[in-house]
Design a protein around this motif. Structure first.
Motif, PDB file in Angstrom:
ATOM      1  N   VAL A  38       0.855  -1.183   0.000  1.00 34.97           N
ATOM      2  CA  VAL A  38       0.000   0.000   0.000  1.00 34.97           C
ATOM      3  C   VAL A  38       0.890   1.231   0.000  1.00 34.97           C
ATOM      4  N   LEU A  39       0.643   2.131  -0.941  1.00 32.78           N
ATOM      5  CA  LEU A  39       1.382   3.388  -0.989  1.00 32.78           C
ATOM      6  C   LEU A  39       0.541   4.450  -0.292  1.00 32.78           C
ATOM      7  N   THR A  40       1.112   5.083   0.735  1.00 34.67           N
ATOM      8  CA  THR A  40       0.352   6.088   1.476  1.00 34.67           C
ATOM      9  C   THR A  40       0.082   7.296   0.596  1.00 34.67           C
ATOM     10  N   THR A  99       6.932   8.559  -5.011  1.00 31.20           N
ATOM     11  CA  THR A  99       6.570   7.331  -5.712  1.00 31.20           C
ATOM     12  C   THR A  99       7.786   6.482  -6.059  1.00 31.20           C
ATOM     13  N   ARG A 100       8.853   7.114  -6.493  1.00 33.75           N
ATOM     14  CA  ARG A 100      10.068   6.339  -6.815  1.00 33.75           C
ATOM     15  C   ARG A 100      10.639   5.650  -5.584  1.00 33.75           C
ATOM     16  N   SER A 101      10.704   6.362  -4.465  1.00 35.44           N
ATOM     17  CA  SER A 101      11.236   5.731  -3.259  1.00 35.44           C
ATOM     18  C   SER A 101      10.255   4.716  -2.684  1.00 35.44           C
ATOM     19  N   ASN A 102       8.947   4.877  -2.947  1.00 35.37           N
ATOM     20  CA  ASN A 102       7.984   3.824  -2.603  1.00 35.37           C
ATOM     21  C   ASN A 102       8.357   2.531  -3.316  1.00 35.37           C
ATOM     22  N   ASP A 133       6.923   2.672 -11.914  1.00 34.51           N
ATOM     23  CA  ASP A 133       8.103   2.797 -11.053  1.00 34.51           C
ATOM     24  C   ASP A 133       8.450   1.467 -10.393  1.00 34.51           C
ATOM     25  N   LEU A 134       7.436   0.731  -9.935  1.00 35.63           N
ATOM     26  CA  LEU A 134       7.695  -0.565  -9.317  1.00 35.63           C
ATOM     27  C   LEU A 134       8.273  -1.538 -10.339  1.00 35.63           C
TER      28      LEU A 134
END
Length: 176
Positions: A38-40, A99-102, A133-134
């Motif tokens: 889950v991305l906050t 988003t990239r660091s997620n 990104d993932l």
């Protein structure tokens, strides 16, 4: 000649934006995965991840991008989780800020837990860029199920996100 090329690019851009705004990704069905990421950010994301856990569609969950001020006990209280459930099944990720660091934080967690399939939960307007990104940093062979949380994004949000996605696609093509 230059006007035709410019007009073609403008039409492509406008059709792309129309497609982006009208055909937002949807929630996933009852697909089982090894984990949930889950991305906050906007509301409903964590609730959706917990819904997936409670339905038995995944045994564990990473919440990526948790504010450093949030303590596990506060998180458990806010989402009505037992301390045991939090310890066994939910990891709070404090290392990402965008988003990239997620994607990097999720990938590290996926590798550490030997996960082969993951359900990615984020807002519908954010899903395309988050999945891109993932995909760029995830281990080869990882299956990603996109589970978009439906929202009612403003024109402004769609406009910004479309441009962020275009920028990310250009960066990918250029190998940056």
């Amino acid at each position: 000649m230059i006007r035709r090329i410019a007009s073609s690019f403008l039409l492509l851009y406008l059709f792309g934006f129309g497609w982006f705004g009208v055909f937002l990704p949807n929630p996933a069905g009852p697909v089982k995965t090894d984990a949930v990421v889950v991305l906050t950010g906007s509301g409903g994301r964590i609730d959706r991840g917990l819904e997936v856990l409670r339905a038995g569609l995944a045994p564990r969950m990473l919440v990526s991008g948790v504010d450093s001020e949030v303590r596990p006990a506060e998180f458990a209280a806010q989402y009505d989780l037992s301390p045991g459930k939090l310890r066994c099944c939910i990891t709070l990720g404090y290392e990402s800020v965008d988003t990239r660091s997620n994607a990097r934080e999720a990938t590290d967690w996926i590798v550490a837990h030997h996960i082969g399939s993951v359900r990615l939960v984020t807002s519908d307007w954010h899903m395309r860029r988050a999945a891109l990104d993932l995909a760029q940093v995830a281990p080869a062979g990882l299956t990603v199920v996109e589970d978009a949380v439906p929202t009612r994004p403003s024109f402004y949000v769609l406009f910004l996100e479309y441009h962020k996605l275009l920028a990310r696609l250009v960066q990918r093509v250029l190998g940056l």
